[in-house]
Design an enzyme around this catalytic site. Structure first.
Site, short mmCIF file in Angstrom:
data_model
loop_
_atom_site.label_atom_id
_atom_site.label_comp_id
_atom_site.label_asym_id
_atom_site.label_seq_id
_atom_site.Cartn_x
_atom_site.Cartn_y
_atom_site.Cartn_z
CB ALA A 161 -1.04 5.54 -13.11
CG ASP B 52 8.13 7.60 -14.79
OD1 ASP B 52 8.31 8.15 -15.90
OD2 ASP B 52 8.91 6.77 -14.30
CB THR C 156 -2.17 5.68 -18.86
OG1 THR C 156 -2.87 5.54 -17.64
CG2 THR C 156 -2.88 4.91 -19.96
CG ASN D 21 -4.47 15.80 -15.50
OD1 ASN D 21 -4.46 15.29 -16.63
ND2 ASN D 21 -4.88 15.16 -14.42
N GLY E 163 -4.43 14.13 -21.36
CA GLY E 163 -4.92 13.30 -22.46
C GLY E 163 -3.95 12.22 -22.89
CG PHE E 164 -4.18 8.49 -21.87
CD1 PHE E 164 -4.13 8.67 -20.50
CD2 PHE E 164 -5.13 7.59 -22.38
CE1 PHE E 164 -5.00 8.00 -19.65
CE2 PHE E 164 -6.00 6.91 -21.54
CZ PHE E 164 -5.94 7.13 -20.18
CG ASN F 180 -6.66 4.95 -16.81
OD1 ASN F 180 -7.78 5.12 -16.34
ND2 ASN F 180 -5.84 5.95 -17.08
CB SER G 135 -8.23 9.11 -18.30
OG SER G 135 -8.02 10.44 -18.74
CG ASN H 298 -8.23 14.66 -19.00
OD1 ASN H 298 -9.12 15.50 -18.90
ND2 ASN H 298 -7.37 14.40 -18.03
CB THR H 299 -9.18 9.32 -23.36
OG1 THR H 299 -7.80 9.59 -23.15
CG2 THR H 299 -9.36 8.52 -24.63
CE LYS I 258 -6.10 5.76 -11.30
NZ LYS I 258 -4.77 6.35 -11.33
CG ASN J 289 -8.23 8.47 -13.20
OD1 ASN J 289 -7.67 9.57 -13.15
ND2 ASN J 289 -7.91 7.54 -14.08
CB THR J 290 -8.78 13.21 -11.83
OG1 THR J 290 -9.04 12.83 -13.18
CG2 THR J 290 -7.28 13.17 -11.58
CE1 TYR K 56 1.10 14.09 -10.36
CE2 TYR K 56 0.38 12.25 -11.69
CZ TYR K 56 1.01 13.47 -11.58
OH TYR K 56 1.55 14.06 -12.69
CB THR K 57 -2.38 15.84 -6.05
OG1 THR K 57 -2.95 15.43 -7.31
CG2 THR K 57 -2.45 17.34 -5.93
C1 LIG Z 1 -1.20 15.39 -13.86
C2 LIG Z 1 -1.87 14.08 -13.64
C3 LIG Z 1 -1.78 13.08 -14.60
C4 LIG Z 1 -2.39 11.83 -14.39
N1 LIG Z 1 -2.27 10.85 -15.32
C5 LIG Z 1 -2.80 9.62 -15.08
C6 LIG Z 1 -2.61 8.55 -15.99
O1 LIG Z 1 -1.93 8.68 -17.01
N2 LIG Z 1 -3.18 7.36 -15.70
C7 LIG Z 1 -3.92 7.13 -14.55
O2 LIG Z 1 -4.40 6.03 -14.34
N3 LIG Z 1 -4.11 8.15 -13.68
C8 LIG Z 1 -3.55 9.36 -13.91
N4 LIG Z 1 -3.74 10.36 -12.99
C9 LIG Z 1 -4.58 10.12 -11.80
C10 LIG Z 1 -3.78 9.75 -10.58
O3 LIG Z 1 -3.10 8.53 -10.75
C11 LIG Z 1 -4.70 9.65 -9.34
O4 LIG Z 1 -5.62 8.61 -9.56
C12 LIG Z 1 -5.48 10.93 -9.07
O5 LIG Z 1 -4.68 12.07 -9.33
C13 LIG Z 1 -5.98 11.01 -7.63
O6 LIG Z 1 -4.91 10.94 -6.71
P1 LIG Z 1 -4.23 12.24 -6.03
O7 LIG Z 1 -5.34 13.07 -5.46
O8 LIG Z 1 -3.29 11.68 -5.01
O9 LIG Z 1 -3.51 12.96 -7.13
C14 LIG Z 1 -3.13 11.61 -13.19
C15 LIG Z 1 -3.21 12.63 -12.23
C16 LIG Z 1 -2.60 13.85 -12.44
C17 LIG Z 1 -2.72 14.92 -11.39
#
Ligand SMILES: Cc1cc2nc3c(=O)[nH]c(=O)nc-3n(C[C@H](O)[C@H](O)[C@H](O)COP(=O)(O)O)c2cc1C
Length: 346
Positions: free
Chosen positions: A64, A67, A88, A113, A116-117, A174, A177, A179-180, A219, A248-249, A320-321
């Protein structure tokens, strides 16, 4: 097939990260609309499996946040993923935090990052989901608006669930995060109990009404103290949650001390997250037993990392990354490695 991504990456990495992100998605969409994308990316790896009653063509999905508005499903769906998770999404559109809010830690193969949604809200999100042509497994990830007090968070999640249920193959809640403000408080026992109770009841009701069971997943973060993961695991079982997405991060900077941008506020993703995220997955697997579906995410930058996530206890993996640093080839490499490493009895 020639791997063109290193060249594209060189160009994209000269741009500010969020600009690069938007441009890459726009171009991907254009290539897809012109019918060119499928000639530029490796074919989807066939490794069919069943998890949560859903049939996945392979075990590697998009995480997530890439997109958020579900605006690129068709293009992303042609990159070989076994499933996509979009969002999200929050009930109302919101701008997110001020820019800059995304940073590359190139040497560390990581991102920070604090978006913040930022998103266009439920109505536009659903319009995009309904427009899609891609028919693969689609997870819809819901969150709460920044202005909604944390005590009223359940209301936002219930609104999200009501709206997305008809269109989702699974729903991801979720609560992790960084960031919220205060969002992660929802992972604490009492708040989690109340939230999961409400969501489970509503989801059961929606399932009955539509005659279709939509898996409900939660999550979670990688940053737990003491037995925090076990507390969450027990709540997942108590409320008959169908699966967990971990993780998540991270807010920890232990793995990137002294690196450029390491002091920026936000969630760290990518290579430095792999170990912490795998530790959470292992603890979850131990606490949840062998049958409970776990989607493992965090720090998959190579096929080996994907295999390590499966070994830690995941049933499916998300990226993602890794997509930013390695390109679409990683999707195929990871899916192949998992297929070759997994016994054929799935
Ligand atoms: C720029 C960015 C935006 C993200 N936005 C969301 C989000 O909106 N909702 C969510 O559940 N996780 C979000 N994530 C977390 C990712 O889905 C993933 O859980 C996290 O980045 C760890 O995976 P990765 O190391 O493969 O990136 C975001 C991550 C990044 C880097």
């Amino acid at each position: 097939m020639i791997d063109w991504y290193p060249v594209a990456r060189k160009f994209l990495f000269h741009l500010e990260p969020e600009q690069a992100h938007d441009l890459a998605l726009r171009q991907l969409g254009r290539l897809h609309d012109l019918g060119l994308l499928r000639h530029l990316v490796p074919a989807q790896v066939a490794d069919p499996c069943e998890v949560m009653g859903l049939s996945f063509p392979n075990r590697v999905g998009l995480a997530a946040g890439l997109d958020k508005d579900a605006a690129h499903i068709d293009a992303l769906g042609s990159l070989g993923f076994g499933f996509l998770e979009v969002g999200t999404v929050t009930p109302q559109a919101q701008p997110g935090n001020p820019r800059p809010r995304m940073f590359r830690l190139v040497r560390e193969r990581a991102l920070i990052n604090r978006l913040g949604f930022n998103n266009d809200g439920l109505d536009r999100f659903l319009a995009q989901v309904q427009k899609r042509r891609w028919r693969g497994v689609l997870g819809l990830n819901i969150g709460k608006n920044a202005t909604t007090p944390i005590e009223s968070a359940a209301g936002d999640y219930l609104r999200g669930l009501d709206a997305v249920h008809a269109w989702a193959d699974y729903v991801a809640v979720n609560i992790s995060s960084p960031n919220t403000r205060n969002l992660r408080l929802l992972q604490q026992e009492q708040a989690l109990d109340a939230l999961l109770h409400a969501l489970r009841a509503r989801c059961d009701q929606l399932d009955r009404g539509r005659g279709r069971r939509v898996p409900l997943l939660v999550k979670i973060a990688p940053d737990f103290e003491d037995d925090g993961v076990v507390v969450v695991a027990r709540a997942l079982l108590r409320h008959r949650i169908d699966g967990v997405i971990a993780t998540n991060t991270t807010v920890s900077r232990a793995q990137v001390q002294g690196a450029m941008h390491a002091a920026e506020a936000g969630g760290l993703s990518g290579a430095p997250l792999l170990e912490a995220s795998n530790r959470v997955i292992s603890s979850l697997r131990q606490a949840l037993g062998p049958g409970f579906p776990i989607i493992g995410v965090g720090g998959v930058l190579s096929a080996d990392d994907a295999a390590a996530k499966m070994r830690a206890g995941a049933n499916l993996v998300q990226i993602y990354t890794g997509l930013i640093y390695s390109g679409p080839r990683l999707v195929r490499d990871a899916a192949l490695r998992i297929r070759d490493a997994t016994p054929t009895v799935h």
